[in-house]
Design a protein around this motif. Structure first.
Motif, PDB file in Angstrom:
ATOM      1  N   ALA A 297      13.873  -7.580 -37.589  1.00 23.29           N
ATOM      2  CA  ALA A 297      14.833  -7.996 -38.612  1.00 23.29           C
ATOM      3  C   ALA A 297      15.917  -8.928 -38.072  1.00 23.29           C
ATOM      4  O   ALA A 297      16.902  -9.190 -38.752  1.00 23.29           O
ATOM      5  CB  ALA A 297      15.483  -6.794 -39.297  1.00 23.29           C
ATOM      6  N   GLN A 298      15.732  -9.409 -36.845  1.00 26.30           N
ATOM      7  CA  GLN A 298      16.708 -10.320 -36.257  1.00 26.30           C
ATOM      8  C   GLN A 298      16.162 -11.737 -36.197  1.00 26.30           C
ATOM      9  O   GLN A 298      14.951 -11.967 -36.256  1.00 26.30           O
ATOM     10  CB  GLN A 298      17.057  -9.869 -34.833  1.00 26.30           C
ATOM     11  CG  GLN A 298      17.779  -8.532 -34.785  1.00 26.30           C
ATOM     12  CD  GLN A 298      18.211  -8.168 -33.375  1.00 26.30           C
ATOM     13  OE1 GLN A 298      17.557  -8.537 -32.397  1.00 26.30           O
ATOM     14  NE2 GLN A 298      19.316  -7.440 -33.271  1.00 26.30           N
ATOM     15  N   SER A 299      17.094 -12.690 -36.053  1.00 24.91           N
ATOM     16  CA  SER A 299      16.693 -14.038 -35.661  1.00 24.91           C
ATOM     17  C   SER A 299      17.541 -14.438 -34.462  1.00 24.91           C
ATOM     18  O   SER A 299      18.645 -13.919 -34.267  1.00 24.91           O
ATOM     19  CB  SER A 299      16.861 -15.039 -36.803  1.00 24.91           C
ATOM     20  OG  SER A 299      18.226 -15.384 -36.972  1.00 24.91           O
ATOM     21  N   ARG A 300      17.010 -15.314 -33.648  1.00 26.49           N
ATOM     22  CA  ARG A 300      17.731 -15.846 -32.503  1.00 26.49           C
ATOM     23  C   ARG A 300      17.456 -17.345 -32.429  1.00 26.49           C
ATOM     24  O   ARG A 300      16.291 -17.770 -32.482  1.00 26.49           O
ATOM     25  CB  ARG A 300      17.267 -15.190 -31.196  1.00 26.49           C
ATOM     26  CG  ARG A 300      17.660 -13.731 -31.051  1.00 26.49           C
ATOM     27  CD  ARG A 300      19.170 -13.571 -30.829  1.00 26.49           C
ATOM     28  NE  ARG A 300      19.575 -12.173 -30.680  1.00 26.49           N
ATOM     29  CZ  ARG A 300      19.931 -11.386 -31.699  1.00 26.49           C
ATOM     30  NH1 ARG A 300      19.895 -11.835 -32.948  1.00 26.49           N
ATOM     31  NH2 ARG A 300      20.320 -10.150 -31.479  1.00 26.49           N
ATOM     32  N   ASP A 301      18.544 -18.126 -32.296  1.00 27.92           N
ATOM     33  CA  ASP A 301      18.388 -19.558 -32.046  1.00 27.92           C
ATOM     34  C   ASP A 301      18.616 -19.793 -30.559  1.00 27.92           C
ATOM     35  O   ASP A 301      19.620 -19.324 -30.011  1.00 27.92           O
ATOM     36  CB  ASP A 301      19.442 -20.375 -32.807  1.00 27.92           C
ATOM     37  CG  ASP A 301      19.307 -20.259 -34.321  1.00 27.92           C
ATOM     38  OD1 ASP A 301      18.325 -19.655 -34.802  1.00 27.92           O
ATOM     39  OD2 ASP A 301      20.192 -20.792 -35.011  1.00 27.92           O
ATOM     40  N   VAL A 302      17.717 -20.517 -29.929  1.00 32.37           N
ATOM     41  CA  VAL A 302      17.944 -20.911 -28.536  1.00 32.37           C
ATOM     42  C   VAL A 302      17.945 -22.435 -28.463  1.00 32.37           C
ATOM     43  O   VAL A 302      17.284 -23.105 -29.259  1.00 32.37           O
ATOM     44  CB  VAL A 302      16.880 -20.329 -27.577  1.00 32.37           C
ATOM     45  CG1 VAL A 302      16.897 -18.810 -27.617  1.00 32.37           C
ATOM     46  CG2 VAL A 302      15.490 -20.858 -27.884  1.00 32.37           C
TER      47      VAL A 302
END
Ligand SMILES: [Cu+2]
Length: 496
Positions: A297-302
Motif C-alpha cells: 500500500a506504499q509508493s516510493r519515488d527514487v
C-alpha cells in the motif's frame, strides 16, 4: 531557454501533427551537445503532458488513460473487467483489471485539476473504487458499505473531486480479493511547477504478485505464496527495460499492492528517495541508497543521475521474487521419485498439523505449497538431470515454443552434490528466450540475457547517445503507421 523558444515548445505540444519534424530538427541542432551538461528544458510532444514543466510519466507495458474536457473538468472512464494478461510469452493469466489491462491504465493530472472519473463495473460481482491517499470528500472515498454502496455488476459510479495534492498515488478496488486479481492503477499528480532538480525521465512501476498453478490461468487470491511476480503486469524477461540516455536525471515511481513488501534494488547507481505515497519528501531527508523497501500500500519515488553506462538490473531482491513459475524445480526434492509436489496452505507454509518439520514426509514440501486446491494428492517424479543431455530431448514442446534450450551447464557429478539443483533449471542459457521477447528496448542486450531475467526484474539501460537514438529509431519504425503514441521515451522532450 528564451521565451521565444519556450513558446515554440508550447506550440509544438499543441500541434502534435508537425511534431516529429520539429523534434528531429532540434535533435540535429543538439547532437553535438555534451550529454553530461545537458539541461532538461521542456517536453514537446505529449498531449498528455500535464504541465509544460514536468515530463509525463512513462509506464512501460501499461497504457495511459486519455481524458476529455467537460468545461473545466477532466473526464476519465475506467471499466472494471476481466482481463487476459500475458505475463510472459505463452503464459496468459485470467486477471481482473481496468480497460483491458492489469494493472489498469495510468492517470496523470496536475495538482489543482478537477477530475470526473466514470467507473463502470463489468465484473460479475460488486466492486468499489478507492482513491488511495486522496484528500477528497468522504463520499468520494470509495469505501464500500460506509462511504457508498458497492457498484453492482453492470452498474456505474461517478466520482468527482478537485485535487490539491502532488505525488505518486494510485487507485484500486476496495474489495480485498479483487486487489489480488490485479485491480490497481497508477494515479500521478504532477506539481504545477516542476521540482528542482527536474528529471528527464519519469517512470512508473507497479508491483504485483499472483499465485497461479501451472495447469490453470486463474490466480488463487487466497494463497499466501506467489509464483508470478510482476512489474507492470509482466515478469522478466517480458518486462520492458527503462531506456535512458547517459547523464539524464531519472525518477522511478514504485507502487506496491500485494501481500508482500518488496526491496527494490538498482545496480550501478545510488539513488535518493524523493517521495512516498504521501507526496514529495523534503530534500533534507534525502540520503543515498540503492535498495528501497516498498511496503504494501506504499509508493516510493527514487531519483538518480544515470551517469554510469550499462544495462543495469532493477529488481526485487527477495530471492523468491526473482523467479518465475518453475520455482518447484529447486532442490533435492525434484530429484526424488514420488515426492510430494505441494501441500495445503498450512503445511505449505510450514505450519504442521502433525509430525516433525524435518521428517522424510514433510521436509521436502515445506514452503513449497501453492495453497488451497494445490497438488497435495499429486505426486511427481523427475529423473536425474544429466549434464550431457540437451534439454530439448526432455522438453521438445518448450523448444518448439521458441526456447533456446542449450545443454544444462552442470558438472558430471552434479546429482551427487547435496542441494543440487538450485539454479540449474531456473536461470541460465537453457531458459533463454531472447527472440520471444524481442523488442526495440531489448536491442543490443547480451545474447542469452533473457535466461537470467525472471520475476520482478527489468533493466535500466543507460545508453550512450548514439545507441539511445538507435533504439528510439527502432521504436519509431515499430510504431510505423500506428497513430502517434504519446508515451515514448526520448520523443517527449529535447535537450540543449
Ligand atoms: Cu519482492
Amino acid at each position: 531557454m528564451s521565451g521565444t523558444r519556450r513558446k515554440l515548445f508550447q506550440d509544438a505540444a499543441l500541434f502534435g501533427a508537425g511534431l516529429f519534424g520539429f523534434t528531429s530538427q532540434l535533435r540535429a541542432q543538439q547532437a553535438s551537445g555534451n550529454p553530461l551538461t545537458r539541461k532538461h528544458i521542456s517536453n514537446v510532444s505529449s498531449l498528455n503532458s500535464p504541465t509544460a514543466a514536468s515530463p509525463p510519466v512513462l509506464t512501460p507495458d501499461v497504457p495511459d488513460l486519455p481524458h476529455e474536457m467537460d468545461g473545466g473538468v477532466k473526464v476519465f472512464h475506467l471499466t472494471a473487467e476481466p482481463v487476459k494478461q500475458e505475463i510472459v510469452p505463452g503464459r496468459v493469466a485470467d486477471l481482473w483489471g481496468y480497460n483491458g489491462s492489469a494493472p489498469g491504465p495510468t492517470i496523470q493530472v496536475t495538482s489543482g485539476d478537477r477530475v470526473r472519473i466514470i467507473v463502470d463495473n463489468h465484473l460479475p460481482e460488486a466492486t468499489s473504487m478507492h482513491w488511495h491517499g486522496f484528500e477528497v470528500p468522504v463520499e468520494m472515498d470509495g469505501a464500500p458499505g460506509s462511504s457508498q454502496d458497492p457498484i453492482a455488476p453492470g452498474g456505474r459510479f461517478v466520482y468527482e473531486f478537485t485535487l490539491h495534492q502532488e505525488g505518486t498515488y494510485f487507485y484500486h478496488s476496495h474489495m480485498a480479493m479483487q486487489e489480488m486479481m490485479g485491480m490497481i492503477g497508477a494515479f500521478v499528480m504532477h506539481p504545477k511547477n516542476a521540482y528542482k532538480p527536474g528529471v528527464d525521465k519519469d517512470f512508473v512501476i507497479i508491483l504485483q504478485e499472483y499465485a497461479i498453478l501451472s495447469n490453470i490461468t486463474v490466480p488463487n487470491s487466497m494463497n499466501m505464496e506467489f509464483n508470478w511476480l510482476t512489474f507492470n503486469g509482466k515478469s522478466g524477461p517480458a518486462t520492458t527495460p527503462l531506456i535512458v540516455r547517459q547523464g539524464e536525471r531519472v525518477r522511478i515511481r514504485l507502487i506496491n499492492l500485494g501481500m508482500d513488501h518488496h526491496p527494490i534494488h538498482l545496480h550501478g547507481h545510488q539513488f535518493v528517495v524523493t517521495g512516498t505515497e504521501g507526496g514529495r519528501q523534503p530534500e533534507s531527508t534525502w540520503g543515498p541508497g540503492n535498495t528501497v523497501l516498498v511496503g504494501v500500500a506504499q509508493s516510493r519515488d527514487v531519483e538518480f543521475v544515470a551517469n554510469n553506462l550499462g544495462d543495469w538490473m532493477l529488481h526485487c531482491h527477495l530471492p523468491h521474487h526473482m523467479m518465475n513459475q518453475m520455482a518447484s524445480m529447486v532442490g533435492p526434492m525434484s530429484r526424488r521419485n514420488g515426492m510430494l509436489a505441494g501441500l495445503d496452505m498450512e503445511r505449505g507454509m510450514g505450519m504442521l498439523r502433525q509430525g516433525s518439520g524435518t521428517s522424510e514426509e514433510n521436509g521436502p514440501s515445506l514452503g513449497r505449497g501453492m495453497g488451497v486446491g494445490s497438488t497435495f494428492e499429486q505426486r511427481v517424479s523427475n529423473s536425474p538431470l544429466k549434464a550431457a543431455r540437451p534439454m530439448q530431448q526432455d522438453m521438445p514442446s518448450m523448444q518448439r515454443q521458441g526456447m533456446q534450450m542449450g545443454k544444462p551447464d552442470v558438472s558430471n557429478d552434479a546429482n551427487s552434490v547435496p542441494g543440487f539443483p538450485q539454479d540449474a533449471f531456473m536461470e541460465g542459457p537453457m531458459m533463454a528466450m531472447d527472440q520471444m521477447v524481442d523488442k526495440p528496448e531489448n536491442f543490443g542486450l547480451r545474447p542469452g540475457w533473457s535466461g537470467f531475467m525472471a520475476g520482478m526484474m527489468t533493466f535500466v539501460r543507460v545508453l550512450p547517445p548514439d545507441k539511445y537514438d538507435q533504439i528510439m529509431e527502432l521504436r519509431k519504425k515499430q510504431e510505423g503507421n500506428k497513430p502517434m503514441k504519446m508515451d515514448l521515451p526520448g520523443m517527449e522532450h529535447n535537450h540543449e
